[in-house]
Design a protein around this motif. Structure first.
Motif, PDB file in Angstrom:
ATOM      1  N   GLN A   1       0.829  -1.206   0.000  1.00 26.52           N
ATOM      2  CA  GLN A   1       0.000   0.000   0.000  1.00 26.52           C
ATOM      3  C   GLN A   1       0.868   1.262   0.000  1.00 26.52           C
ATOM      4  N   TRP A   2       2.116   1.101   0.443  1.00 18.91           N
ATOM      5  CA  TRP A   2       3.052   2.222   0.510  1.00 18.91           C
ATOM      6  C   TRP A   2       4.094   2.137  -0.608  1.00 18.91           C
ATOM      7  N   PHE A   3       4.474   0.909  -0.960  1.00 16.42           N
ATOM      8  CA  PHE A   3       5.462   0.690  -2.009  1.00 16.42           C
ATOM      9  C   PHE A   3       4.844  -0.255  -3.045  1.00 16.42           C
ATOM     10  N   LYS A   4       4.470   0.290  -4.178  1.00 14.53           N
ATOM     11  CA  LYS A   4       3.757  -0.471  -5.193  1.00 14.53           C
ATOM     12  C   LYS A   4       4.524  -1.721  -5.611  1.00 14.53           C
ATOM     13  N   ASP A   5       3.782  -2.827  -5.740  1.00 14.48           N
ATOM     14  CA  ASP A   5       4.305  -4.118  -6.207  1.00 14.48           C
ATOM     15  C   ASP A   5       5.215  -4.812  -5.198  1.00 14.48           C
ATOM     16  N   ALA A   6       5.307  -4.300  -3.969  1.00 17.43           N
ATOM     17  CA  ALA A   6       6.055  -5.025  -2.934  1.00 17.43           C
ATOM     18  C   ALA A   6       5.299  -6.310  -2.586  1.00 17.43           C
ATOM     19  N   ARG A   7       6.044  -7.371  -2.273  1.00 14.84           N
ATOM     20  CA  ARG A   7       5.421  -8.666  -1.977  1.00 14.84           C
ATOM     21  C   ARG A   7       6.188  -9.360  -0.854  1.00 14.84           C
ATOM     22  N   MET A   8       5.458  -9.876   0.119  1.00 16.30           N
ATOM     23  CA  MET A   8       6.074 -10.575   1.244  1.00 16.30           C
ATOM     24  C   MET A   8       6.677 -11.906   0.772  1.00 16.30           C
ATOM     25  N   VAL A   9       7.900 -12.172   1.265  1.00 17.47           N
ATOM     26  CA  VAL A   9       8.526 -13.456   0.968  1.00 17.47           C
ATOM     27  C   VAL A   9       8.736 -14.286   2.239  1.00 17.47           C
ATOM     28  N   GLU A  10       8.618 -13.646   3.410  1.00 21.04           N
ATOM     29  CA  GLU A  10       8.676 -14.379   4.681  1.00 21.04           C
ATOM     30  C   GLU A  10       8.085 -13.504   5.780  1.00 21.04           C
ATOM     31  N   PHE A  11       7.364 -14.142   6.703  1.00 20.49           N
ATOM     32  CA  PHE A  11       6.820 -13.412   7.852  1.00 20.49           C
ATOM     33  C   PHE A  11       7.103 -14.226   9.107  1.00 20.49           C
ATOM     34  N   LEU A  12       7.820 -13.607  10.049  1.00 18.06           N
ATOM     35  CA  LEU A  12       8.186 -14.265  11.297  1.00 18.06           C
ATOM     36  C   LEU A  12       7.525 -13.574  12.481  1.00 18.06           C
ATOM     37  N   GLN A  13       7.176 -14.354  13.485  1.00 17.75           N
ATOM     38  CA  GLN A  13       6.731 -13.839  14.785  1.00 17.75           C
ATOM     39  C   GLN A  13       7.753 -14.250  15.830  1.00 17.75           C
TER      40      GLN A  13
ATOM     41  N   GLU B   1      -0.760  -5.255  20.675  1.00 19.46           N
ATOM     42  CA  GLU B   1      -0.761  -3.878  20.181  1.00 19.46           C
ATOM     43  C   GLU B   1       0.676  -3.497  19.847  1.00 19.46           C
ATOM     44  N   CYS B   2       0.928  -3.183  18.587  1.00 21.90           N
ATOM     45  CA  CYS B   2       2.268  -2.766  18.182  1.00 21.90           C
ATOM     46  C   CYS B   2       2.442  -1.272  18.416  1.00 21.90           C
ATOM     47  N   ASN B   3       3.589  -0.887  18.968  1.00 31.45           N
ATOM     48  CA  ASN B   3       3.840   0.529  19.216  1.00 31.45           C
ATOM     49  C   ASN B   3       5.022   1.073  18.429  1.00 31.45           C
ATOM     50  N   LYS B   4       5.699   0.210  17.651  1.00 30.26           N
ATOM     51  CA  LYS B   4       6.815   0.656  16.820  1.00 30.26           C
ATOM     52  C   LYS B   4       6.781  -0.097  15.498  1.00 30.26           C
ATOM     53  N   VAL B   5       6.945   0.622  14.409  1.00 36.65           N
ATOM     54  CA  VAL B   5       7.019   0.017  13.080  1.00 36.65           C
ATOM     55  C   VAL B   5       8.174   0.671  12.330  1.00 36.65           C
ATOM     56  N   SER B   6       8.968  -0.136  11.642  1.00 40.03           N
ATOM     57  CA  SER B   6      10.072   0.422  10.866  1.00 40.03           C
ATOM     58  C   SER B   6      10.286  -0.387   9.597  1.00 40.03           C
ATOM     59  N   ILE B   7      10.720   0.316   8.545  1.00 43.31           N
ATOM     60  CA  ILE B   7      11.197  -0.325   7.315  1.00 43.31           C
ATOM     61  C   ILE B   7      12.599   0.207   7.091  1.00 43.31           C
ATOM     62  N   GLY B   8      13.582  -0.626   7.349  1.00 45.72           N
ATOM     63  CA  GLY B   8      14.953  -0.152   7.285  1.00 45.72           C
ATOM     64  C   GLY B   8      15.146   0.999   8.255  1.00 45.72           C
ATOM     65  N   PRO B   9      15.693   2.118   7.808  1.00 50.63           N
ATOM     66  CA  PRO B   9      15.938   3.250   8.711  1.00 50.63           C
ATOM     67  C   PRO B   9      14.710   4.121   8.942  1.00 50.63           C
ATOM     68  N   MET B  10      13.615   3.846   8.252  1.00 48.39           N
ATOM     69  CA  MET B  10      12.423   4.693   8.359  1.00 48.39           C
ATOM     70  C   MET B  10      11.521   4.215   9.490  1.00 48.39           C
ATOM     71  N   LYS B  11      11.099   5.145  10.349  1.00 50.57           N
ATOM     72  CA  LYS B  11      10.253   4.827  11.494  1.00 50.57           C
ATOM     73  C   LYS B  11       8.844   5.363  11.253  1.00 50.57           C
ATOM     74  N   TYR B  12       7.877   4.593  11.696  1.00 54.67           N
ATOM     75  CA  TYR B  12       6.489   4.972  11.492  1.00 54.67           C
ATOM     76  C   TYR B  12       5.697   4.850  12.783  1.00 54.67           C
ATOM     77  N   ASP B  13       4.623   5.620  12.836  1.00 54.57           N
ATOM     78  CA  ASP B  13       3.648   5.476  13.906  1.00 54.57           C
ATOM     79  C   ASP B  13       2.869   4.204  13.666  1.00 54.57           C
ATOM     80  N   SER B  14       2.603   3.441  14.699  1.00 59.28           N
ATOM     81  CA  SER B  14       1.857   2.196  14.509  1.00 59.28           C
ATOM     82  C   SER B  14       0.447   2.461  13.996  1.00 59.28           C
ATOM     83  N   ASP B  15      -0.093   3.662  14.256  1.00 62.41           N
ATOM     84  CA  ASP B  15      -1.439   3.991  13.770  1.00 62.41           C
ATOM     85  C   ASP B  15      -1.508   3.989  12.245  1.00 62.41           C
ATOM     86  N   GLN B  16      -0.367   4.179  11.592  1.00 60.35           N
ATOM     87  CA  GLN B  16      -0.353   4.195  10.137  1.00 60.35           C
ATOM     88  C   GLN B  16      -0.451   2.790   9.552  1.00 60.35           C
ATOM     89  N   TRP B  17      -0.275   1.780  10.381  1.00 59.84           N
ATOM     90  CA  TRP B  17      -0.202   0.408   9.882  1.00 59.84           C
ATOM     91  C   TRP B  17      -1.421  -0.385  10.345  1.00 59.84           C
TER      92      TRP B  17
END
Length: 277
Positions: free
Chosen positions: A130-142, A190-206
């Motif tokens: 939704q933020w980076f067009k054509d991005a696709r998950m290749v692995e998701f870990l918990q 409830e997540c309170n921190k989200v990041s993609i590489g060096p970029m930090k986001y508010d969890s409300d955006q996700w």
């Protein structure tokens, strides 16, 4: 009268647990036949028989979902077949109190399948395309930890073009989970921190992460976990990785602390943005 399920693949029978609201029977060759049985009749599937049945069902489940790319490439028929095996495994759940069993619940878990239509639509749990067009998950870990009840999601993403050179290919969300009062199987996250590489986001955006705010663990053993979301037929299936698994490199890993208050969650159906569901 009650209903006992005689498994055609073996010489034993099990008494079925109550089915969830998403019960379906499909074109998958059935392993079960229902027969009438007195309500107080004991189950004959116990001990080694139940262990054997679980092992067979787990092997069948993993083999079925392996080529389906987390469910991205699954048909309705295939998803219904997966749900049928899920129901059979849930009836044999060896861990009725998963949130009180940290040695089984804690650890690194990898998503292998989900029936979530929203996850399929955005090609990932965190909805990064939704933020980076054509991005696709290749692995998701918990990464689930107990005492404190810390949760970290690590999503490896395939970005188009040069985006990965700018931001890397790993998104991370962090927060804490709490058990639902008087419910031994459901946790709120409830997540309170989200990041993609060096970029930090508010969890409300996700808002995509809302699909994992409610996690009702209906099956748990040493290697497999099945959980439902806010809608009963939304299923997530995880496999446990070895303790020495090397996690994808991230720009920052926060240390969990005990001073986190989990905020109330919304009751949005599947938890994703309405425009993607």
């Amino acid at each position: 009268a009650g209903c006992a399920c005689i498994h055609a693949a073996g010489a034993h029978a099990i008494v079925s647990a109550p089915r969830l609201a998403h019960s379906v029977f499909t074109r998958r060759p059935s392993r079960i036949v229902c027969v009438e049985q007195a309500p107080d009749a004991p189950s004959v599937a116990s001990g080694k028989d139940a262990e054997t049945e679980r092992a067979e069902l787990k092997a069948e489940l993993v083999e079925m979902v392996k080529p389906l790319a987390f469910g991205f490439d699954s048909s309705q028929e295939q998803r219904e077949d997966v749900l049928e095996i899920v129901e059979e495994l849930e009836a044999l759940n060896p861990c009725p109190d998963p949130l009180q069993t940290p040695e089984k619940l804690g650890g690194i878990w990898r998503l292998i399948f989900t029936t979530s239509p929203s996850v399929r639509n955005v090609q990932g749990v965190m909805g990064i395309n939704q933020w980076f067009k054509d991005a696709r998950m290749v692995e998701f870990l918990q990464d689930i930890r107990c005492e404190p009840n810390y949760m970290r999601y690590i999503e490896t993403v395939e970005f188009p073009g040069l985006v990965s050179k700018m931001v890397g290919n790993v998104a991370v969300a962090e927060g804490f989970w709490t058990p639902q009062e008087d419910d031994p199987t459901t946790m709120y996250t409830e997540c309170n921190k989200v990041s993609i590489g060096p970029m930090k986001y508010d969890s409300d955006q996700w808002q995509s992460l809302r699909c994992l705010m409610v996690q009702d663990v209906t099956y748990l053993d040493d290697t497999l976990r099945i959980q439902h979301g806010l809608v009963p037929n939304i299923v997530f299936i995880f496999e446990k990785l070895p303790p020495d698994t090397k996690l994808p490199p991230t720009f920052e890993v926060s240390k969990p602390d005990n001073d986190c208050v989990v905020a109330p969650i919304s009751s949005q159906a599947d938890g994703h943005l309405p425009s993607t569901g």
